[in-house]
Motif scaffolding. Structure first.
Motif, PDB file in Angstrom:
ATOM      1  N   UNK A1087       0.967  -1.051  -0.223  1.00  0.00           N
ATOM      2  CA  UNK A1087      -0.019  -0.190   0.025  1.00  0.00           C
ATOM      3  C   UNK A1087       1.345   1.657   0.002  1.00  0.00           C
ATOM      4  N   UNK A1088       2.483   1.321   1.378  1.00  0.00           N
ATOM      5  CA  UNK A1088       3.052   2.799   0.781  1.00  0.00           C
ATOM      6  C   UNK A1088       3.405   2.694  -0.567  1.00  0.00           C
ATOM      7  N   UNK A1089       4.361   1.554  -0.984  1.00  0.00           N
ATOM      8  CA  UNK A1089       4.650   1.413  -2.276  1.00  0.00           C
ATOM      9  C   UNK A1089       3.382   2.623  -3.414  1.00  0.00           C
ATOM     10  N   UNK A1090       2.538   1.286  -3.429  1.00  0.00           N
ATOM     11  CA  UNK A1090       1.556   1.770  -4.189  1.00  0.00           C
ATOM     12  C   UNK A1090       0.830   3.506  -3.938  1.00  0.00           C
ATOM     13  N   UNK A1091       1.105   4.207  -2.672  1.00  0.00           N
ATOM     14  CA  UNK A1091       0.147   5.306  -2.106  1.00  0.00           C
ATOM     15  C   UNK A1091       1.887   6.151  -3.051  1.00  0.00           C
ATOM     16  N   UNK A1121       6.826   9.377   1.719  1.00  0.00           N
ATOM     17  CA  UNK A1121       7.349   7.531   2.107  1.00  0.00           C
ATOM     18  C   UNK A1121       7.553   6.857   3.952  1.00  0.00           C
ATOM     19  N   UNK A1122       9.325   7.752   3.710  1.00  0.00           N
ATOM     20  CA  UNK A1122       9.839   7.835   4.486  1.00  0.00           C
ATOM     21  C   UNK A1122       9.120   7.812   6.498  1.00  0.00           C
ATOM     22  N   UNK A1123       8.088   8.984   5.978  1.00  0.00           N
ATOM     23  CA  UNK A1123       7.450   9.336   6.802  1.00  0.00           C
ATOM     24  C   UNK A1123       6.465   8.497   7.359  1.00  0.00           C
ATOM     25  N   UNK A1127       5.565   6.730  10.853  1.00  0.00           N
ATOM     26  CA  UNK A1127       4.416   6.849  11.232  1.00  0.00           C
ATOM     27  C   UNK A1127       4.228   5.177  12.021  1.00  0.00           C
ATOM     28  N   UNK A1128       4.194   4.419  11.667  1.00  0.00           N
ATOM     29  CA  UNK A1128       4.326   2.919  11.821  1.00  0.00           C
ATOM     30  C   UNK A1128       4.775   2.460  12.965  1.00  0.00           C
ATOM     31  N   UNK A1129       5.798   2.708  13.103  1.00  0.00           N
ATOM     32  CA  UNK A1129       6.943   2.758  13.701  1.00  0.00           C
ATOM     33  C   UNK A1129       6.885   3.463  15.084  1.00  0.00           C
TER      34      UNK A1129
END
Length: 1287
Positions: A1087-1091, A1121-1123, A1127-1129
């Motif tokens: 999802x992150x890669x696609x977004x 993407x890093x952000x 946020x997940x971490x």
């Protein structure tokens, strides 16, 4: 013959039990019990040869109880005497009908038949196979190979059923056994004769068997005894024990009618003596009980069933205990009197038993509102099950609509059950409530929702039960039951929904049915999107079979209006995209419209977003149909016309003709306008749509032909405006071309002289002889007169002769007389006959209509003049360009030949030096040498001539193209050929872009070559050159060069974009969080890669930096993407992990089938659960990870589950203690007495061969005792304990 010993299960069990008994009989002290002897444990096989005659074999464990094996295949021989044979033709034996019958029998039964002839000419048949197959084959042999006889046997009618047997089995067995056909008369037939057909021998056997059955039945007797029904229990005894004993003692069968059947007759069957004895015994019992005492007592009707007991067992029990019969009145009777019959001294005891049974059960009721009944029962009867499991004899009955519960059961249990039920009712009344609301029935199904979605949501949300009456009840009341607060909230929500529905609007949209499928979409995808957009609107399409255009929308007023506008726009778009127009394009240009590999048509389709359909190759239609939006269709039309205009000198002209004349100008089925189009070189004439009122008519085609068509169209329109007249005449189809003349010359003369228009039939017209003349009356009359004179002259057949030099004959008759066929078609079917080949004659005969013959003669003289004026010209073009000049399938060269009326001959292809000639091993000869060989051969002999010197500047023979025709035509054709020679230009392209221009497997460069019709040569990689060569026709090179430079520009832009996309960013994340960032099956990271359109790389197992995650992409997207990862971490770091102890025995149940249970818990509490792996130090430790409050909730839930599941585990383990232990001897170290067992010594025997004398157990490692295959073995004198060595 070898004997086979069979170890049966019985002998093995006997042997095994013997061993066990011996072991059990020994001393029980550890290590001291006596081991069995080797010969007892392993008895030897019986020795057959050693026993002398008459000596009985010793009996041992192997020989006892051995049953002989029987073969399942049997063989029988049947003999058919000569006089009974059906087929008596001796000469046909083995090949006639007899053999065919045998083969058929073998196929049908599966048995094997062998025929042989006896000395007396009788037939012997040996049948082999399984028993049933042999018997079936025997029956077939008798019926099909043996002559049949018939006989009858008479036996009493009542004996017939014994001959038939149960389900006809006895009769089938009898027919099979005797190989006969037995016919027994039907039950309604008074005859007692049984008919038998078959062989004489079979007849006798069948007769005998039938008479035996009848004789056996004669010995039997039937006796009927009438005894009052009330005494039957004394005759049958308790549980039918007395009557069973009588039947066993006498051997007769006694049939006493059951209590439910109101019959007094007892039937006794059997042998006469047996029946007599049984009747005497029954009468004796009856006499003894006839004067028995009776007493009548009153017992409540409701208690009768307790006296009777289940299946009458209580009555039987009283009869068995006291010998007294209890008579209960029928259930349909209102009587409450129960009669006891028996001995006076036993009646008191029986009466006590009756009252005890009657009062053993009590009936009571508990008051409970009917709406509470299902809550009392519980889900799937769970609440009641708790009570009924404790008191299984108590019956609890709920009656629908009644506010009470009926209890029935043993008196001692009733008080407890009643108190429990009252407690449940009191509890439910205190915490449950109900409410009834009134809602119009037409809204009920909308409240329920699709598939019950709405009502189920309300039920689950408010924890209530909602009863909506079915449609057939037409009731307004909806009942809600459950928790008081939930009932109040649910009723409020339902009333709001109903109120909203009352404010709903229903709107009918008129949408043509042809659009319905498109709006719904494949598998309903499009309409699903509409419904998702307007969830409150219900959209109903009519049934396709109804052919209706009405689509119904229903929902809130505003939403319905929005949905209506949205769907109207959808339909408008479809109508707009459904526009189509037809473009007439000359057939020869269709391939150019398509382009190489469909490149042109594909490009137009993509750029204009239209659908373009071309007619089939074999179709005569020139129309190309374009479908899509109107403006897009117009754009596509302009582009297609532009291609045609570029390829040929095509012009377009508009002519104004009053619209009222259009139909008359088009003519019936377009005859008039088609004749103008054909006459004017195939121009296209386009009339506006009928009824549009537009006067403009469009003419498209070559400039000269368009002008000519315009004049004719205006002339015809003028004729139509003045007094128009039409006439018809007929002429043979072969005359039509002559009447029209070359280039329409003849018909033009008639039209110019008379002013009338002559229309000839097209190939599609039914009447091929009909010619139509149109114009003024006078003009039509004159034209008709001229045409009739021409046709009359054509009917006048003449024959003429002309002289043609024999050297030209070949030209006329070549290609199967193609030239002569063309002359015949053009000049009214004139026949031209040339002299036979080899005949030295120049006379050519022409036969046909006089005018046609003259015209054909004139045309042939013109051809001869051309042939005489013919020259041969050479055109030198290097051989490597020849294939390019010819074009695909020779299309280019055919065009030059046709346009310039010349013959073109290409030289034979010659391979370059160093290549082998066809079929030869040496190199090909040089052209000069080949020419010497060709010219030096005379009359089959080689004439040696001195070799002429070769001029280096002279052209090679393989480069010379020879043209034949008139001089001026040949010169023009040479120029046309030279114009087709490809030229080469060079384009500078950076070397690093070459591989992108070539594309994957050459697809890119191939596409460009197809599109621009050129050859593009990219230098080899090792040359590191920037120069790309383009070879092709001069007019194609510029386009190809522009296309290549455009591609270079695109690739340069892509390169720059690629460098921007290659920005790398690294983020440090603890490896323990990596699985969480990746997600289940990679869902989160994907999802992150696609977004963010980036590539995210996690470290490999062997990487040093296990905490580094690399992100590649555009700088701003990589940062985003890093952000997202950070946020997940951050969220994961806020989580806590706690370990709890859960008994390992319940782990599997918590996890569930395929992890279904654990996934549900994880989804519900938003936590992560980790169970220990097999072999973990603490198998009971489970880790729960998540937010602190959610972790606590999940732990509580897991502990509750453990408590619930452990109850089941403990119950199962307690049951296991009563089960027989498995065969695993190592599972317990205790014996049956509870004493600890010592270690097992295995199975020990005494007096084994290796223990006697100096023998010892064989050495497993010894090559002598256990030799390998093929190894030499030293001879040994001593005998092995395992028997003599056989190697």
């Amino acid at each position: 013959m070898s004997s086979v010993a069979v170890l049966t299960q019985e002998s093995f069990n006997e042997h095994r039990s013997g061993l066990v008994a011996e072991q059990a009989g020994g001393s029980s002290s550890a290590g001291d019990e006596e081991a069995p002897a080797y010969k007892d444990a392993f008895p030897p096989l019986p020795e057959k040869a050693a026993s002398p005659e008459g000596t009985q074999e010793p009996v041992n464990a192997w020989t006892s109880k051995i049953r002989p094996l029987k073969s399942s295949v049997i063989t029988q021989v049947f003999h058919v005497p000569l006089e009974e044979r059906k087929y008596k033709d001796i000469n046909q034996f083995g090949e006639g009908d007899q053999a065919k019958v045998c083969v058929d029998i073998m196929h049908k039964t599966g048995a094997h038949l062998e025929l042989s002839m006896a000395k007396d000419q009788g037939l012997s048949i040996m049948v082999s196979g399984k028993l049933d197959a042999v018997m079936k084959a025997r029956k077939e042999i008798v019926s099909r190979l043996q002559t049949q006889a018939s006989a009858t046997v008479a036996i009493p009618k009542e004996h017939h059923r014994f001959v038939i047997g149960k389900n006809g089995e006895k009769l089938q067995e009898l027919e099979l056994k005797t190989a006969t056909k037995i016919q027994i008369p039907r039950p309604d037939d008074p005859s007692n004769h049984i008919k038998i057909s078959g062989t004489k021998e079979g007849l006798e056997k069948a007769k005998h068997e039938i008479l035996l059955i009848s004789a056996e039945q004669d010995k039997r007797a039937v006796e009927r005894v009438n005894i009052d029904k009330v005494f039957h229990p004394f005759i049958t005894g308790a549980y039918n024990k007395l009557v069973s004993d009588m039947m066993q003692e006498t051997g007769a069968r006694i049939n006493v009618p059951p209590p439910s059947v109101n019959k007094t007759e007892i039937v006794i069957t059997g042998e006469k003596e047996q029946v007599a004895l049984a009747v005497a015994m029954i009468k004796k019992i009856y006499e003894g009980k006839k004067n028995a005492t009776t007493i009548a007592v009153e017992v409540k009707k409701s208690q009768h069933k307790y006296v009777i007991g289940p299946k009458g067992n209580t009555l039987q029990e009283i009869l068995e205990k006291t010998g007294v019969s209890v008579e209960i009145p029928p259930s349909d009777s209102n009587s409450e009197t129960v009669i006891l019959r028996g001995e006076p001294d036993r009646l008191g005891q029986a009466l006590t038993e009756v009252y005890a049974k009657a009062n053993s059960y009590t009936v009571s009721s508990v008051e409970a509102p009917s709406w509470l009944h299902r809550f009392i029962i519980g889900k799937k009867g769970q609440n009641l099950a708790k009570i009924t499991q404790q008191m299984p004899k108590v019956h609890i009955e709920f009656t629908e609509g009644e506010d009470k519960i009926t209890l029935e059961g043993p008196t001692k249990d009733m008080q407890m059950v009643q108190s429990q039920m009252e407690a449940i009712v009191t509890d439910l009344v205190s915490r449950m409530d109900f409410r009834e609301i009134s809602v119009d029935p037409r809204f009920h199904r909308h409240l329920i929702g699709k598939g019950g979605a709405n009502i189920n949501r309300i039920k689950d949300l408010h924890k209530v039960s909602v009863r909506i009456p079915p449609d057939n009840e037409k009731s307004h009341l909806i009942r809600i039951e459950g928790d008081p607060q939930g009932v109040q909230e649910a009723s409020k929500e339902l009333l709001e929904l109903a109120s909203r529905m009352e404010n709903e609007r229903t709107k009918d949209l008129i949408i043509e049915q042809r659009f319905h499928r498109a709006i719904i979409g494949q598998k309903g995808e499009k309409i699903k999107d509409v419904r998702d957009k307007f969830p409150e609107v219900i959209i109903n399409f009519p049934d396709p079979a109804a052919k209706s255009d009405i689509v119904q929308l229903r929902g809130p007023r505003n939403e319905v209006e929005k949905c209506s506008k949205f769907m109207a726009k959808m339909v408008a778009d479809m109508v707009e995209n459904g526009f189509f127009l037809s473009v007439p394009i000359f057939k020869q240009f269709h391939k150019n419209i398509i382009g190489k590999g469909g490149a042109n048509i594909k490009k137009i389709r993509e750029e204009t977003n239209t659908r373009i359909d071309l007619p089939a190759e074999n179709s005569n239609s020139e129309m190309i149909v374009i479908t899509g939006k109107k403006e897009n269709c117009e754009a596509a039309r302009i582009r297609i016309l532009a291609i045609q205009k570029e390829l040929a000198n095509i012009t377009e002209m508009e002519v104004s003709i009053p619209s009222k004349l259009h139909n008359s100008l088009i003519g019936s089925k377009g005859r008039f306008v088609r004749s103008i189009m054909e006459e004017c070189g195939g121009v296209h004439i386009h009339f506006p749509t009928e009824g549009s009122g537009i006067d403009t008519v469009t003419i498209r085609g070559p400039a000269e032909e368009v002008e000519k068509a315009k004049k004719q169209l205006l002339s015809l329109a003028q004729d139509k405006q003045t007094k128009s007249h039409t006439a018809e005449l007929k002429a043979k189809p072969e005359y039509h071309k002559f009447l029209i003349g070359k280039g329409g010359g003849n018909i033009r003369k008639v039209r110019d002289s008379t002013g009338a228009r002559i229309i000839f039939p097209t190939p599609d017209d039914e009447d091929q002889e009909l010619i139509t003349v149109v114009g003024t009356e006078e003009a039509v009359r004159e034209a008709q007169k001229e045409l009739e004179e021409l046709i009359k002259s054509l009917d006048n057949v003449v024959e003429d002769v002309m002289n043609v030099d024999p050297k030209h004959h070949r030209y006329f008759v070549a290609r199967r007389g193609q030239v002569l066929r063309d002359i015949a078609d053009e000049y009214g079917g004139v026949m031209v006959s040339f002299p036979r080949s080899g005949a030295n004659s120049d006379k050519v005969t022409l036969k046909g209509a006089k005018d046609c013959v003259e015209a054909a003669k004139k045309r042939m003289l013109e051809i001869i003049e051309d042939l005489d004026a013919q020259v041969t010209m050479e055109c030198v073009i290097p051989q490597k360009f020849h294939r390019s000049i010819m074009g695909p399938k020779g299309s280019r060269i055919q065009g030059i030949t046709r346009d310039h009326n010349v013959q073109i001959k290409f030289p034979e292809r010659v391979d370059g030096p160093g290549k082998e000639g066809p079929g030869k091993g040496g190199p090909a000869a040089p052209p000069a040498e080949a020419a010497v060989q060709e010219n030096g051969e005379a009359n089959g002999e080689m004439v040696e001539e001195p070799a002429a010197p070769v001029d280096p500047a002279a052209p090679k023979k393989c480069d010379i193209i020879v043209l034949s025709g008139r001089k001026e035509r040949c010169e023009a054709a040479v120029e046309a050929l030279k114009a087709l020679v490809p030229v080469t230009t060079e384009v500078e392209v950076p070397f690093e872009l070459h591989r992108y221009i070539i594309g994957q497997k050459g697809s890119g460069i191939r596409k460009m070559m197809d599109e621009f019709e050129v050859n593009i040569q990219v230098p080899a990689p090792e040359l590191q050159s920037d120069i790309i060569s383009i070879t092709g026709l001069a007019n194609h090179l510029d386009r190809a060069k522009e296309g290549l430079l455009e591609r270079v520009k695109e690739l340069t832009a892509e390169q720059e974009d690629r460098s921007l996309r290659s920005f790398k960013l690294t983020i440090t994340v603890d490896p323990k969080y990596h699985p969480k960032i990746i997600g289940r099956k990679g869902a989160i990271i994907t999802n992150i890669r696609t977004e963010h359109d980036v590539n995210i790389q996690f470290p490999d197992k062997n990487d040093d930096n296990q905490d580094q995650i690399t992100i590649t992409g555009y700088e701003h997207k990589a940062t985003a993407a890093k952000d997202a990862i950070q946020a997940i971490v951050d969220e994961l770091e806020e989580m806590v992990s706690e370990d709890i102890t859960l008994d390992a025995r319940v782990h599997a149940r918590i996890i569930g089938a395929r992890g279904k249970g654990i996934r549900k818990i994880m989804d519900e509490f938003k936590v992560d659960l980790r169970f220990p792996q097999p072999g973990a130090a603490d198998p009971n430790q489970v880790f729960v990870t998540g937010r602190p409050e959610l972790v606590d909730e999940a732990i509580d839930h897991l502990l509750n589950l453990e408590e619930e599941y452990m109850a089941d585990v403990n119950e199962n383990e307690s049951k296991m203690t009563y089960m027989k232990p498995t065969g695993d001897r190592g599972a317990s170290s205790m014996d049956e007495g509870g004493r600890e067992r010592g270690s097992s010594k295995g199975f020990v025997v005494r007096e084994a061969p290796w223990q006697t004398g100096s023998e010892k157990a064989p050495d497993m490692s010894s090559s002598e005792d256990f030799p390998s295959f093929g190894a030499p073995v030293a001879a040994a004198n001593k005998a092995s304990p395992w028997g003599p060595k056989r190697f």
